[in-house]
Every structure is written in structure tokens, then in C-alpha cells.
Design an enzyme around this catalytic site. Structure first.
Site, PDB file in Angstrom:
ATOM      1  N   SER A   6     -41.918 -15.552  66.140  1.00 45.41           N
ATOM      2  CA  SER A   6     -42.128 -16.322  64.602  1.00 45.41           C
ATOM      3  C   SER A   6     -41.496 -15.536  63.367  1.00 45.41           C
ATOM      4  O   SER A   6     -39.816 -15.064  63.453  1.00 45.41           O
ATOM      5  CB  SER A   6     -43.578 -15.149  64.305  1.00 45.41           C
ATOM      6  OG  SER A   6     -43.752 -14.526  63.165  1.00 45.41           O
ATOM      7  N   LYS A  40     -42.766  -9.225  68.597  1.00 44.38           N
ATOM      8  CA  LYS A  40     -42.470 -10.663  68.429  1.00 44.38           C
ATOM      9  C   LYS A  40     -40.691 -10.524  68.410  1.00 44.38           C
ATOM     10  O   LYS A  40     -39.619 -11.227  69.311  1.00 44.38           O
ATOM     11  CB  LYS A  40     -42.467 -11.271  67.217  1.00 44.38           C
ATOM     12  CG  LYS A  40     -44.001 -11.803  67.641  1.00 44.38           C
ATOM     13  CD  LYS A  40     -44.209 -12.754  68.403  1.00 44.38           C
ATOM     14  CE  LYS A  40     -45.794 -12.948  68.589  1.00 44.38           C
ATOM     15  NZ  LYS A  40     -45.536 -13.646  70.203  1.00 44.38           N
ATOM     16  N   TYR A  44     -47.413  -5.754  65.051  1.00 46.57           N
ATOM     17  CA  TYR A  44     -46.599  -6.863  65.963  1.00 46.57           C
ATOM     18  C   TYR A  44     -45.552  -7.504  65.645  1.00 46.57           C
ATOM     19  O   TYR A  44     -45.322  -7.957  66.648  1.00 46.57           O
ATOM     20  CB  TYR A  44     -47.859  -7.624  65.108  1.00 46.57           C
ATOM     21  CG  TYR A  44     -48.150  -9.021  65.439  1.00 46.57           C
ATOM     22  CD1 TYR A  44     -47.798  -9.405  66.439  1.00 46.57           C
ATOM     23  CD2 TYR A  44     -46.920  -9.686  64.063  1.00 46.57           C
ATOM     24  CE1 TYR A  44     -48.310 -11.847  66.171  1.00 46.57           C
ATOM     25  CE2 TYR A  44     -46.556 -11.545  64.434  1.00 46.57           C
ATOM     26  CZ  TYR A  44     -47.403 -12.300  65.217  1.00 46.57           C
ATOM     27  OH  TYR A  44     -46.605 -12.742  65.595  1.00 46.57           O
TER      28      TYR A  44
HETATM   29  P1  NAD Z   1     -54.552 -17.149  69.329  1.00 45.15           P
HETATM   30  O1  NAD Z   1     -55.077 -15.445  69.040  1.00 45.15           O
HETATM   31  O2  NAD Z   1     -56.349 -17.706  68.864  1.00 45.15           O
HETATM   32  O3  NAD Z   1     -54.444 -16.677  70.319  1.00 45.15           O
HETATM   33  C1  NAD Z   1     -53.782 -16.332  71.625  1.00 45.15           C
HETATM   34  C2  NAD Z   1     -54.026 -15.964  73.019  1.00 45.15           C
HETATM   35  O4  NAD Z   1     -53.992 -15.083  74.316  1.00 45.15           O
HETATM   36  C3  NAD Z   1     -56.530 -16.264  72.339  1.00 45.15           C
HETATM   37  O5  NAD Z   1     -57.091 -17.459  72.633  1.00 45.15           O
HETATM   38  C4  NAD Z   1     -56.570 -14.904  73.721  1.00 45.15           C
HETATM   39  O6  NAD Z   1     -57.838 -15.060  73.905  1.00 45.15           O
HETATM   40  C5  NAD Z   1     -55.210 -14.826  74.357  1.00 45.15           C
HETATM   41  N1  NAD Z   1     -55.098 -13.261  75.400  1.00 45.15           N
HETATM   42  C6  NAD Z   1     -53.890 -12.298  74.520  1.00 45.15           C
HETATM   43  N2  NAD Z   1     -54.221 -11.561  74.748  1.00 45.15           N
HETATM   44  C7  NAD Z   1     -54.367 -11.975  76.529  1.00 45.15           C
HETATM   45  C8  NAD Z   1     -54.582 -11.260  77.637  1.00 45.15           C
HETATM   46  N3  NAD Z   1     -53.793 -10.237  78.021  1.00 45.15           N
HETATM   47  N4  NAD Z   1     -54.184 -12.257  78.561  1.00 45.15           N
HETATM   48  C9  NAD Z   1     -55.052 -13.292  78.834  1.00 45.15           C
HETATM   49  N5  NAD Z   1     -55.441 -13.412  77.588  1.00 45.15           N
HETATM   50  C10 NAD Z   1     -54.922 -12.748  76.577  1.00 45.15           C
HETATM   51  O7  NAD Z   1     -53.123 -16.822  67.949  1.00 45.15           O
HETATM   52  P2  NAD Z   1     -52.411 -17.830  67.833  1.00 45.15           P
HETATM   53  O8  NAD Z   1     -53.224 -17.569  66.322  1.00 45.15           O
HETATM   54  O9  NAD Z   1     -52.939 -19.057  68.373  1.00 45.15           O
HETATM   55  O10 NAD Z   1     -51.089 -17.538  68.173  1.00 45.15           O
HETATM   56  C11 NAD Z   1     -50.394 -17.807  69.450  1.00 45.15           C
HETATM   57  C12 NAD Z   1     -49.115 -17.336  69.122  1.00 45.15           C
HETATM   58  O11 NAD Z   1     -48.471 -17.650  68.483  1.00 45.15           O
HETATM   59  C13 NAD Z   1     -49.142 -15.459  69.793  1.00 45.15           C
HETATM   60  O12 NAD Z   1     -48.501 -15.229  70.616  1.00 45.15           O
HETATM   61  C14 NAD Z   1     -48.851 -15.099  67.895  1.00 45.15           C
HETATM   62  O13 NAD Z   1     -48.240 -14.383  67.937  1.00 45.15           O
HETATM   63  C15 NAD Z   1     -47.580 -16.327  67.677  1.00 45.15           C
HETATM   64  N6  NAD Z   1     -47.845 -16.758  66.801  1.00 45.15           N
HETATM   65  C16 NAD Z   1     -49.139 -16.973  65.640  1.00 45.15           C
HETATM   66  C17 NAD Z   1     -48.663 -17.880  64.784  1.00 45.15           C
HETATM   67  C18 NAD Z   1     -49.742 -17.350  63.299  1.00 45.15           C
HETATM   68  O14 NAD Z   1     -49.428 -17.303  62.361  1.00 45.15           O
HETATM   69  N7  NAD Z   1     -51.220 -18.187  64.169  1.00 45.15           N
HETATM   70  C19 NAD Z   1     -47.180 -17.117  63.591  1.00 45.15           C
HETATM   71  C20 NAD Z   1     -46.079 -16.712  64.101  1.00 45.15           C
HETATM   72  C21 NAD Z   1     -46.927 -16.912  65.921  1.00 45.15           C
HETATM   73  C1  WQD Z   2     -50.115 -16.191  53.243  1.00 41.93           C
HETATM   74  C2  WQD Z   2     -49.494 -15.795  51.664  1.00 41.93           C
HETATM   75  C3  WQD Z   2     -50.233 -13.504  51.061  1.00 41.93           C
HETATM   76  C4  WQD Z   2     -54.916 -13.661  52.342  1.00 41.93           C
HETATM   77  C5  WQD Z   2     -48.778 -13.478  58.282  1.00 41.93           C
HETATM   78  C6  WQD Z   2     -48.051 -13.050  59.417  1.00 41.93           C
HETATM   79  C7  WQD Z   2     -46.961 -13.960  60.144  1.00 41.93           C
HETATM   80  C8  WQD Z   2     -46.918 -15.074  61.232  1.00 41.93           C
HETATM   81  C9  WQD Z   2     -47.798 -15.616  60.169  1.00 41.93           C
HETATM   82  C10 WQD Z   2     -47.311 -14.282  63.108  1.00 41.93           C
HETATM   83  C11 WQD Z   2     -49.020 -14.116  51.434  1.00 41.93           C
HETATM   84  C12 WQD Z   2     -51.174 -14.694  50.731  1.00 41.93           C
HETATM   85  C13 WQD Z   2     -53.320 -14.296  51.816  1.00 41.93           C
HETATM   86  C14 WQD Z   2     -55.859 -13.188  50.973  1.00 41.93           C
HETATM   87  C15 WQD Z   2     -53.221 -14.097  49.680  1.00 41.93           C
HETATM   88  N1  WQD Z   2     -48.094 -14.528  61.810  1.00 41.93           N
HETATM   89  N2  WQD Z   2     -52.911 -13.970  50.721  1.00 41.93           N
HETATM   90  N3  WQD Z   2     -55.437 -13.915  49.740  1.00 41.93           N
HETATM   91  O1  WQD Z   2     -48.654 -13.062  55.580  1.00 41.93           O
HETATM   92  O2  WQD Z   2     -47.487 -15.488  55.256  1.00 41.93           O
HETATM   93  O3  WQD Z   2     -47.816 -14.178  57.483  1.00 41.93           O
HETATM   94  O4  WQD Z   2     -49.351 -14.859  59.055  1.00 41.93           O
HETATM   95  O5  WQD Z   2     -46.611 -14.148  63.266  1.00 41.93           O
HETATM   96  O6  WQD Z   2     -45.944 -12.988  60.549  1.00 41.93           O
HETATM   97  O7  WQD Z   2     -47.101 -12.350  58.393  1.00 41.93           O
HETATM   98  O8  WQD Z   2     -49.680 -15.214  55.991  1.00 41.93           O
HETATM   99  O9  WQD Z   2     -52.284 -16.185  55.634  1.00 41.93           O
HETATM  100  O10 WQD Z   2     -51.510 -14.016  55.815  1.00 41.93           O
HETATM  101  O11 WQD Z   2     -50.233 -15.172  54.314  1.00 41.93           O
HETATM  102  O12 WQD Z   2     -52.961 -14.297  48.305  1.00 41.93           O
HETATM  103  O13 WQD Z   2     -56.456 -13.339  51.438  1.00 41.93           O
HETATM  104  O14 WQD Z   2     -51.279 -16.371  51.110  1.00 41.93           O
HETATM  105  O15 WQD Z   2     -50.432 -12.130  50.029  1.00 41.93           O
HETATM  106  O16 WQD Z   2     -48.468 -14.316  50.645  1.00 41.93           O
HETATM  107  P1  WQD Z   2     -48.572 -14.157  55.989  1.00 41.93           P
HETATM  108  P2  WQD Z   2     -50.811 -15.165  55.414  1.00 41.93           P
END
Ligand code: NAD
Ligand code: WQD
Length: 336
Positions: free
Chosen positions: A125, A154, A150
Site C-alpha cells: 500500500s 504493510k 494497519y
Molecule cells: P477485502 O477485505 O475486500 O478483501 C480481503 C479478503 O481477505 C476478504 O475477502 C477476507 O474475507 C479475506 N481474509 C482476511 N483475512 C483472512 C484470513 N485470515 N483467512 C482467509 N481469508 C481472509 O480487502 P481489499 O480491499 O480487497 O484489499 C485486499 C488487499 O489489498 C489487502 O491486503 C489490503 O490491505 C490491500 N490494500 C487495499 C487497499 C484498498 O484501498 N482497498 C489499498 C492498499 C492495499
Molecule cells: C480519501 C480522501 C479523506 C471519507 C486509505 C488508507 C490507505 C489505503 C487507501 C489501504 C481523504 C477524504 C473520506 C469521507 C472525506 N488503504 N474523505 N470524507 O485515507 O487516502 O487511504 O485507503 O492500504 O492506507 O489510509 O482513503 O478513501 O479514506 O480517503 O472527505 O467520508 O477522502 O479525508 O482525503 P485514504 P479514504
């Protein structure tokens, strides 16, 4: 046909990646105990992929259960999504995050060593950059300590991977640092399933438009940006999914490499709100509110390395993502 183990493949990004893998002729083996997903996404996957994937309900923290998957199937590569992902929740229950995200990762890495898979792709991330000194971050931009447990999972996940690669490993690893994945599959069969009140901007916008939330609060309009609101690199989830296929096909010389997965373009919160109104034709009720603690002002990716070395670049616009997210929100209503 290459078998790709996809941990967390029933989740938001994982499910879209499963579709891309199937489209490119791979056979995904999903391992997910649905703790943060639901049968809705699996049904959507069946509509899109038929029986060209398999699903196993397994907790990856149960090492013997995870290993049994590798024992019974010849897994060629692993894409590891399974983790908890809520920044706010991780501050309330840090142990739950460290346990699931780090034990899960270590079990998967040990399985990759034991069963000699070819390639490992890790969901990292942009959170590993912390609050950077620059607005646009390169993969070489120094990592900084994250703001939340969190984020630390990562950051530490990347460190664990770096440490094991100090010794030769049977597999190559790519860490993909996603920026802000948004949107849904254009078919409306799969998309994001936030639990409870969404923390992230896009699901909050679509739920407000759907009448589930009264109004959106824009967290802070006094940041040093052109319109005073924070800037992020929002990327269509289907583009993120396709980056994983490129990662599997990548034949780099390094045992471990890192790539930014973003668009290279920043968009402010108010620009997102206005674009959503344009795309949906709806008036989105919003209020300007206080800053959210921990938010950084501006971050977006430099994506030259991904373009050059993975041959990957985002194909879809923020407007495409907003349209697909809104379409998905409307489909979800029909499941209620
Ligand atoms: P998500 O929660 O939709 O998907 C994660 C999946 O993993 C879920 O279906 C959950 O049931 C499964 N899971 C969690 N723990 C488990 C376990 N112990 N055993 C089996 N299954 C398990 O999340 P996502 O948004 O699809 O994110 C996927 C990956 O990408 C995560 O590692 C997250 O940290 C990373 N990531 C997400 C974002 C984002 O904004 N969505 C941004 C950066 C990184
Ligand atoms: C985006 C912008 C808020 C909600 C998060 C995690 C990051 C990564 C991606 C996993 C910000 C603003 C939000 C609302 C708002 N995930 N906002 N009103 O914070 O960039 O990142 O998701 O790894 O680690 O921190 O994403 O979608 O929460 O916010 O104004 O109700 O929207 O302040 O500027 P963020 P977000």
C-alpha cells in the site's frame, strides 16, 4: 494451465483480479474464509467466470489448513490479498491486525518456500510512504513510519519479505503498492462490500447518493491544495487487477521488486464529488467539515517504473470508476 493461489480472492480487489486471471487463461484457486466478504461476490464471480476457478473456505492463519491446499494442488504462483484493511479499526484492535496480517503473511511465505512456487505477489500500500516530503512518490522514495497499526502491518510485511530474500528463495516476489483503488467491474456483478459505515470516500459517496447516508462530510477544506481538500491517486480496481496479471508475467532479474500501482494523477475530494455528480446526474449532499486526524495532504504515484518494467499502465479514468461504482451500488440494493 497455471494454477494461481489467490488468498483473499473473494474480497474487493481479489475478486476483480480473479476475473482478470481467468480472462488471461490462468486457473485461480481462491482461499478465503469470507470474514470480510460474502457469497454475493462469489455468485458474481460465477456469473463472470463460470467454473474456471475454485474456492476454498480456509483461514490462512491455520497453517495446516493452508498447507493442505498446496499439498493437494500444484500451485504455480501466489497472489496474497488476505488481510484486514481498515485504518480506524486497526487503532481500536491492533492485535487483531498484527495477528491476522502478519501471521497470515508468514504462513503463506513459508508455504511458498516449502512447495517451491515460482512467484509471490504481495498486496502492499502507499501507506508505507507515510507522510512523504514530496507529493509524487517514486518506489525509491524513502518509506516512513505509517500512522496506524494497519499501515505498520504493510510496512512490516515488506520488511519480512525483504529479510527472507536476503537468502536465495525458490520464488520471486513483487510488492505492489496500491494507491486508492475505487470502482467496480463494469458488469455490476462484483464490487466493494463495505461493512457498516464506510471509512473510504467512494463507498461513502455512493451510499449517500443511494440515500443510505444523509450527507457526505468533506474532511477539511483548509489544506494547502488548490481547492483546500486532500489529493489522492484514485485508480480503477480493474486496472489494479490487471497489474497483478502483469506481475505474474514479469520476468525481471531481481528476486524482489516493488511497484507503484496508481494512475500518476492526483484528484481532490471536491473534484471527486463534482465528477460523481456529473457522471450520475445526481445532486450529492455534502458538508465541509473538520480535518480527519492522520490524513496526509497530498500523495500520488510516479508510475514510470510500472509502465517501463511491467508494461502496465492504468487504462480507465476516474469518471469510469465513479460510473462503475454507482452502477454497483444500485445493483447492491437489489440484493437487500
Ligand atoms: P477485502 O477485505 O475486500 O478483501 C480481503 C479478503 O481477505 C476478504 O475477502 C477476507 O474475507 C479475506 N481474509 C482476511 N483475512 C483472512 C484470513 N485470515 N483467512 C482467509 N481469508 C481472509 O480487502 P481489499 O480491499 O480487497 O484489499 C485486499 C488487499 O489489498 C489487502 O491486503 C489490503 O490491505 C490491500 N490494500 C487495499 C487497499 C484498498 O484501498 N482497498 C489499498 C492498499 C492495499
Ligand atoms: C480519501 C480522501 C479523506 C471519507 C486509505 C488508507 C490507505 C489505503 C487507501 C489501504 C481523504 C477524504 C473520506 C469521507 C472525506 N488503504 N474523505 N470524507 O485515507 O487516502 O487511504 O485507503 O492500504 O492506507 O489510509 O482513503 O478513501 O479514506 O480517503 O472527505 O467520508 O477522502 O479525508 O482525503 P485514504 P479514504
Amino acid at each position: 494451465m497455471k494454477k494461481i493461489l489467490v488468498t483473499g480472492g473473494a474480497g474487493y480487489i481479489g475478486s476483480h483480479t480473479v476475473v482478470s486471471l481467468v480472462e488471461q487463461g490462468y486457473f485461480p484457486v481462491i482461499v478465503d474464509d469470507l470474514r470480510n466478504s460474502s457469497l454475493v461476490l462469489l455468485e458474481g464471480l460465477k456469473e463472470l467466470c463460470g467454473d474456471r476457478f475454485s474456492f476454498l473456505s480456509i483461514d490462512i492463519c491455520e497453517k495446516s489448513h493452508l498447507f493442505s491446499v498446496f499439498e493437494s494442488r500444484a500451485i504455480d504462483a501466489v497472489i496474497h490479498f488476505a488481510a484486514y484493511k481498515s485504518v480506524g479499526e486497526s487503532c481500536d484492535v491492533p492485535l487483531r491486525y498484527y495477528q491476522n496480517n502478519l501471521i497470515g503473511l508468514m504462513n503463506v511465505l513459508e508455504a511458498c518456500q516449502t512447495f517451491k512456487v515460482e512467484k509471490f505477489v504481495f498486496s502492499s500500500s502507499c501507506t508505507v510512504y507515510g507522510e512523504p516530503e514530496v507529493r509524487q512518490v517514486f518506489e525509491s522514495t524513502p518509506k516512513r513510519l505509517p500512522e496506524s497499526p494497519y499501515g505498520f502491518t504493510k510496512w512490516m510485511g515488506e520488511q519480512i519479505i525483504e529479510d527472507i530474500h536476503r537468502n536465495p528463495q525458490p520464488f520471486n516476489t513483487l510488492c505492489l503498492r496500491y494507491f486508492n483503488p475505487i470502482g467496480a467491474h463494469p458488469s455490476g456483478f462484483i464490487g466493494e462490500l463495505p461493512v457498516g459505515i464506510p471509512n473510504n470516500l467512494l463507498p461513502y459517496i455512493t451510499q449517500t447518493a443511494a440515500g443510505i447516508r444523509e450527507h457526505l462530510t468533506v474532511f477539511g477544506d483548509d489544506y494547502p491544495t488548490p481547492d483546500g481538500t486532500c489529493i489522492r491517486d484514485y485508480i480503477h480496481v480493474c486496472d489494479v487487477a490487471e497489474a497483478h496479471v502483469r506481475a505474474l508475467q514479469h520476468e525481471g532479474s531481481l528476486p524482489l521488486d516493488v511497484f507503484n500501482i496508481g494512475t500518476g494523477k492526483g484528484t481532490s475530494v471536491l473534484e471527486m464529488v463534482r465528477s460523481f455528480m456529473d457522471v450520475s446526474g445526481l445532486n450529492l449532499p455534502y458538508q465541509l467539515g473538520a480535518r480527519r486526524p492522520g490524513d496526509i495532504t497530498e500523495i500520488f504515484a510516479n508510475v514510470e517504473k510500472s509502465k517501463r518494467e511491467l508494461g502496465w499502465t492504468a487504462q480507465r479514468s476516474v469518471e469510469d470508476a465513479l460510473r462503475d461504482a454507482w452502477n454497483w451500488e444500485q445493483q447492491l440494493k437489489q440484493h437487500d
